[in-house]
Write a protein that holds these residues in place. Structure first.
Motif, PDB file in Angstrom:
ATOM      1  N   ASN A 136      -3.281   3.166  -4.922  1.00 54.40           N
ATOM      2  CA  ASN A 136      -4.179   2.205  -4.265  1.00 54.40           C
ATOM      3  C   ASN A 136      -5.585   2.219  -4.854  1.00 54.40           C
ATOM      4  O   ASN A 136      -6.269   1.197  -4.842  1.00 54.40           O
ATOM      5  CB  ASN A 136      -4.239   2.500  -2.768  1.00 54.40           C
ATOM      6  CG  ASN A 136      -2.910   2.218  -2.080  1.00 54.40           C
ATOM      7  OD1 ASN A 136      -2.229   1.254  -2.427  1.00 54.40           O
ATOM      8  ND2 ASN A 136      -2.532   3.070  -1.138  1.00 54.40           N
ATOM      9  N   ALA A 152      -9.172   7.440   3.245  1.00 55.16           N
ATOM     10  CA  ALA A 152      -8.234   6.473   3.822  1.00 55.16           C
ATOM     11  C   ALA A 152      -6.824   6.742   3.314  1.00 55.16           C
ATOM     12  O   ALA A 152      -5.852   6.729   4.080  1.00 55.16           O
ATOM     13  CB  ALA A 152      -8.670   5.049   3.476  1.00 55.16           C
ATOM     14  N   ASN A 153      -6.711   7.018   2.028  1.00 57.70           N
ATOM     15  CA  ASN A 153      -5.384   7.272   1.452  1.00 57.70           C
ATOM     16  C   ASN A 153      -4.801   8.599   1.941  1.00 57.70           C
ATOM     17  O   ASN A 153      -3.582   8.724   2.094  1.00 57.70           O
ATOM     18  CB  ASN A 153      -5.444   7.214  -0.074  1.00 57.70           C
ATOM     19  CG  ASN A 153      -5.475   5.781  -0.594  1.00 57.70           C
ATOM     20  OD1 ASN A 153      -4.455   5.105  -0.601  1.00 57.70           O
ATOM     21  ND2 ASN A 153      -6.649   5.312  -0.973  1.00 57.70           N
ATOM     22  N   GLN A 168     -12.581   6.178   0.081  1.00 63.24           N
ATOM     23  CA  GLN A 168     -11.287   5.592  -0.270  1.00 63.24           C
ATOM     24  C   GLN A 168     -10.209   6.677  -0.322  1.00 63.24           C
ATOM     25  O   GLN A 168      -9.080   6.469   0.132  1.00 63.24           O
ATOM     26  CB  GLN A 168     -11.430   4.930  -1.639  1.00 63.24           C
ATOM     27  CG  GLN A 168     -10.419   3.863  -1.939  1.00 63.24           C
ATOM     28  CD  GLN A 168     -10.700   3.228  -3.290  1.00 63.24           C
ATOM     29  OE1 GLN A 168     -11.640   3.616  -3.994  1.00 63.24           O
ATOM     30  NE2 GLN A 168      -9.901   2.252  -3.655  1.00 63.24           N
ATOM     31  N   PRO A 205      -1.366   4.038   9.273  1.00 60.79           N
ATOM     32  CA  PRO A 205      -2.501   3.133   9.072  1.00 60.79           C
ATOM     33  C   PRO A 205      -3.817   3.868   9.331  1.00 60.79           C
ATOM     34  O   PRO A 205      -3.947   4.599  10.317  1.00 60.79           O
ATOM     35  CB  PRO A 205      -2.264   2.036  10.118  1.00 60.79           C
ATOM     36  CG  PRO A 205      -0.792   2.093  10.411  1.00 60.79           C
ATOM     37  CD  PRO A 205      -0.427   3.546  10.284  1.00 60.79           C
ATOM     38  N   ALA A 206      -4.781   3.699   8.427  1.00 63.80           N
ATOM     39  CA  ALA A 206      -6.055   4.419   8.530  1.00 63.80           C
ATOM     40  C   ALA A 206      -7.130   3.512   9.113  1.00 63.80           C
ATOM     41  O   ALA A 206      -7.210   2.338   8.771  1.00 63.80           O
ATOM     42  CB  ALA A 206      -6.480   4.919   7.152  1.00 63.80           C
ATOM     43  N   MET A 228      -3.413   7.917   5.292  1.00 62.14           N
ATOM     44  CA  MET A 228      -2.169   7.149   5.127  1.00 62.14           C
ATOM     45  C   MET A 228      -1.012   8.049   4.711  1.00 62.14           C
ATOM     46  O   MET A 228       0.139   7.840   5.094  1.00 62.14           O
ATOM     47  CB  MET A 228      -2.377   6.038   4.095  1.00 62.14           C
ATOM     48  CG  MET A 228      -3.282   4.927   4.597  1.00 62.14           C
ATOM     49  SD  MET A 228      -3.742   3.782   3.295  1.00 62.14           S
ATOM     50  CE  MET A 228      -2.157   3.038   2.946  1.00 62.14           C
ATOM     51  N   TRP A 269       0.800  -1.226   0.000  1.00 58.48           N
ATOM     52  CA  TRP A 269       0.000   0.000   0.000  1.00 58.48           C
ATOM     53  C   TRP A 269       0.833   1.277   0.000  1.00 58.48           C
ATOM     54  O   TRP A 269       0.266   2.367  -0.022  1.00 58.48           O
ATOM     55  CB  TRP A 269      -0.902   0.041   1.239  1.00 58.48           C
ATOM     56  CG  TRP A 269      -1.953  -1.016   1.284  1.00 58.48           C
ATOM     57  CD1 TRP A 269      -2.424  -1.753   0.230  1.00 58.48           C
ATOM     58  CD2 TRP A 269      -2.680  -1.452   2.447  1.00 58.48           C
ATOM     59  NE1 TRP A 269      -3.395  -2.626   0.662  1.00 58.48           N
ATOM     60  CE2 TRP A 269      -3.578  -2.457   2.023  1.00 58.48           C
ATOM     61  CE3 TRP A 269      -2.665  -1.078   3.791  1.00 58.48           C
ATOM     62  CZ2 TRP A 269      -4.446  -3.097   2.896  1.00 58.48           C
ATOM     63  CZ3 TRP A 269      -3.532  -1.723   4.668  1.00 58.48           C
ATOM     64  CH2 TRP A 269      -4.418  -2.720   4.224  1.00 58.48           C
ATOM     65  N   VAL A 313     -11.453   7.775   8.739  1.00 58.49           N
ATOM     66  CA  VAL A 313     -12.251   8.051   7.543  1.00 58.49           C
ATOM     67  C   VAL A 313     -13.470   8.891   7.926  1.00 58.49           C
ATOM     68  O   VAL A 313     -13.810   9.875   7.247  1.00 58.49           O
ATOM     69  CB  VAL A 313     -12.666   6.738   6.848  1.00 58.49           C
ATOM     70  CG1 VAL A 313     -13.668   7.012   5.723  1.00 58.49           C
ATOM     71  CG2 VAL A 313     -11.432   6.021   6.300  1.00 58.49           C
TER      72      VAL A 313
END
Lengths: 187, 341
Positions: free
Chosen positions: B152, B71-72, B68, B33-34, B75, B25, B39
Motif C-alpha cells: 500500500n 495504518a498498515n 502510513q 480497517p484502520a 490493518m 488494500w 493511528v
C-alpha cells in the motif's frame, strides 16, 4: 458509510509529476543521426544493444557514438550517464528489460529521455510488459510504447542474440521515426 | 459503498472488511480497517512523528510515512504496542543491501525478521515451539505489516510492479524471536552491534527455508556435515561468485555444538570451509561459468553465514535459509525505540 477508514495508500504530501508525456519530436530521416545505447547489467543486454547498433548503422546509416551501461537495474540511469546521452546523441536505444525491476526502470529511462527531447526506443522482454506498463502509468505516461522481444533473453547464445536484435530493428526504427502512444509494438 | 441493510454490528464489520478488499488494500487475507484513533494509538508508542518519511522508492516516486506505516500495521492485525517493533523491523529490512529492488524481483523474497531482548516476553513474540508460525499474533502481524506497507505504501502489487515468478510460502509471515534462553551464544543482536538486553530487530531477505532433520548422532561434526551439504546445494546458486545461506538452529543442535566447544564464529568458519562443490558438478548443472579448478566455496565468507537459534528443544532439527541475491545479512541490528512514558 466507511469514511472513517484510513486509506493506507496515501503517502506524504509531496509534488508528483502531473500532465501526460509529450514525446520528443521525431527526425525526418535517420541517416547520419548519432545513436546512444543505454544497457543494463542483465545478461546479454549489452550484446543485444551492440547488435542493434550495428544493424542500424549498416541498414540506416545511423552512427553509434555512445555506449553505456547503467550500474543499477532497479533505478533509472544516473544523471551523468543521462547527460552523456542527451548531450552527445540524437536518438537512444535502451534495454533490455528482462526482469521484474529492470523492465520498469528501462521504461522510466525511455520516458526521461523523451522528456529531455531525445527520441528513445526501449526494448522489453514480452514476459514483463505488465511491470513496464505499470511504470509508464506511474510516470504519467499511460500507453507509452516500447519494443518487445520474446522472453527469455538471458540464456540466448551470441548467434541467438544477433538474430533477435535484427528481428527487433524494424520496430525500433518505427518508434524512432513515428511517435506513438498506444500498445506495445511487437518485434 | 452503500450502507449494509442491517444494523447487526457483525454484518457491519464484515462489510467494512469487504470495503477494504474492494479498495485493493489487502494481501488476500482480511484486514482490520484502520481509523484515525488507531493511528494515534500507534503514534503514542513511538518517538517518531507521524509525518516522518521512513522509506522511499525514488524510481517509483513513492515514499512512506510513520502514520502510513501505522495504518498498515493496524490493518495487518497489530496491537498499537507492537508498532515500535514494526518500525524497527521496517528499518532493519530497508537497510539491507538487497532490499532496493527486491519487491519487484522475480525472486519474490521475504523478510526474515528476528527479534531479541525483553520485548519478546512483553509482547508475546514467540521464540520457542513453532517459531516460524503460525499461531502467534505478534509474530504473524508484525511480519504482515511489512508486506502491507510495501503493497500500500510503495504500490508494489503481485502481477503488476511485483513480478515474483512463483512467490514464496511464508512471504510476509516470517518473524521470530531468538531463543536466547536456550542459545549457547550471545544474542544475534549483539553480533549486530546492539548491547545485550536491549530490544532489537534484525532482518535479512530470504528466498526460502529448508529443514535439516538430524536426530541420529551426538557428533557435532556429523551435524555440521549435514548442514554443509544442504548449504552447498547447487539449486540455490544463482550465478556469479557464490550462493548464500544461513541457519536457524533448533536449540538441540545449537546446544550440541555449544557443548562441543564451538562458538558461533567456529560454526560459521566450519560451514564456510565445508560447504563446497566439485567444479565438475557445477559444470554438469550448467553453472560452471565462475568456477575455478579447486573446490568451489558456495558461500561468500564465514561471516556471511548468519546463525540464529529458535524453536523448541524437543527434536534435533534446524532450518537453512537462503538470503536473496548475493547479499548476506548486512550485520546491523536495529534497536527498538520506545516513547518515554
Amino acid at each position: 458509510m466507511f469514511e472513517t477508514i484510513i486509506d493506507p495508500t496515501v503517502g506524504p504530501a509531496e509534488s508528483t509529476e502531473t500532465g501526460g508525456l509529450t514525446l520528443a519530436p521525431r527526425p525526418e530521416r535517420l541517416a547520419g543521426l548519432r545513436l546512444g545505447l543505454l544497457a543494463n547489467t542483465k545478461r546479454n543486454a549489452e550484446q543485444f544493444l551492440a547488435d542493434v547498433g550495428r544493424e542500424l548503422a549498416d541498414r540506416y546509416g545511423i552512427v553509434p557514438v555512445v555506449s553505456v551501461r547503467k550500474p543499477n537495474i532497479v533505478e533509472t540511469a544516473p544523471a551523468e550517464l543521462m547527460a552523456e546521452l542527451t548531450e552527445q546523441c540524437d536518438i537512444v536505444v535502451a534495454g533490455v528489460g528482462d526482469c521484474g525491476s529492470c523492465s520498469a526502470s528501462a521504461v522510466a529511462d525511455g520516458i526521461l529521455l523523451e522528456q529531455a527531447g531525445i527520441p528513445a526506443a526501449v526494448i522489453v522482454s514480452d514476459a514483463f510488459t505488465v511491470s513496464a506498463d505499470a511504470m509508464a502509468g506511474l510516470r504519467n505516461a499511460p500507453g507509452y510504447t516500447y519494443v518487445t522481444t520474446p522472453h527469455p533473453v538471458a540464456n540466448l547464445t551470441a548467434e541467438g542474440v544477433q538474430a533477435r536484435a535484427a528481428q527487433a530493428v524494424p520496430a525500433i526504427v518505427a518508434l524512432l521515426t513515428e511517435p506513438v502512444m498506444a500498445a506495445a509494438t511487437s518485434a | 459503498m452503500t450502507a449494509p441493510a442491517t444494523k447487526d454490528p457483525v454484518e457491519q464489520a464484515k462489510a467494512a472488511i469487504e470495503y477494504c478488499y474492494d479498495q485493493g488494500w489487502t494481501d488476500g487475507l482480511p484486514v482490520v480497517p484502520a481509523t484515525a484513533a488507531d493511528v494515534a494509538a500507534c503514534l503514542a508508542t513511538t518517538p517518531h512523528p507521524g509525518d516522518e518519511i521512513i522509506g522511499s522508492q525514488p524510481h517509483l516516486s513513492r515514499s512512506v510515512t510513520v502514520a502510513q506505516a501505522a495504518a498498515n500495521a493496524i490493518m495487518a492485525g497489530c496491537k498499537p504496542e507492537y508498532f515500535p517493533v514494526v518500525l524497527a523491523a521496517w528499518q532493519a529490512v530497508m537497510q539491507e543491501r538487497s532490499s532496493r529492488g527486491a519487491w519487484q524481483s522475480t525472486s519474490g523474497p521475504a523478510p526474515l525478521i528476528v527479534v531479541n531482548g525483553p520485548v519478546r516476553t512483553r509482547l508475546a513474540i514467540n521464540y520457542a515451539g513453532g517459531a516460524f508460525g503460525p499461531g502467534f499474533r505478534a509474530n504473524a502481524t508484525i511480519a504482515r505489516a511489512i508486506g502491507l506497507i510495501v503493497r500500500n505504501g510503495y504500490g508494489v502489487r503481485p502481477q503488476e510492479l511485483e513480478q515474483a515468478t512463483q512467490g514464496l510460502p511464508g512471504r510476509w509471515s516470517v518473524c521470530l524471536g531468538e531463543n536466547e534462553e536456550m542459545s549457547p551464544w550471545e544474542p544475534l543482536s549483539v553480533v549486530g552491534g546492539v548491547p545485550a538486553g536491549v530490544d532489537a530487530v534484525s532482518a535479512v531477505l530470504i528466498r526460502t527455508v529448508e529443514y535439516i532433520d538430524n536426530r541420529s548422532t551426538d557428533s557435532a561434526e556429523a551435524v555440521l556435515t549435514d548442514f554443509a551439504d544442504t548449504l552447498g546445494r547447487m539449486g540455490a546458486y544463482v550465478g556469479g561468485p557464490h550462493s548464500s545461506g544461513g541457519l536457524v538452529l533448533g536449540p538441540e543442535h545449537a546446544q550440541l555444538l555449544g557443548n562441543a566447544g564451538y562458538s558461533r564464529t567456529d560454526v560459521q568458519e566450519w560451514l564456510f570451509e565445508h560447504a563446497v562443490r566439485d567444479p565438475a558438478d557445477m559444470v554438469a548443472a550448467g553453472k560452471g561459468e565462475h568456477v575455478g579448478d579447486g573446490p568451489f566455496h558456495m558461500l561468500p565468507s564465514a561471516q556471511a553465514i548468519p546463525i540464529i537459534v529458535a524453536g523448541a528443544a524437543n527434536a534435533a532439527m534446524s532450518m537453512v535459509f537462503r538470503p536473496f541475491g548475493w547479499a548476506a545479512w548486512a550485520g546491523r541490528s536495529v534497536p527498538v525505540e520506545w516513547k518515554e512514558q
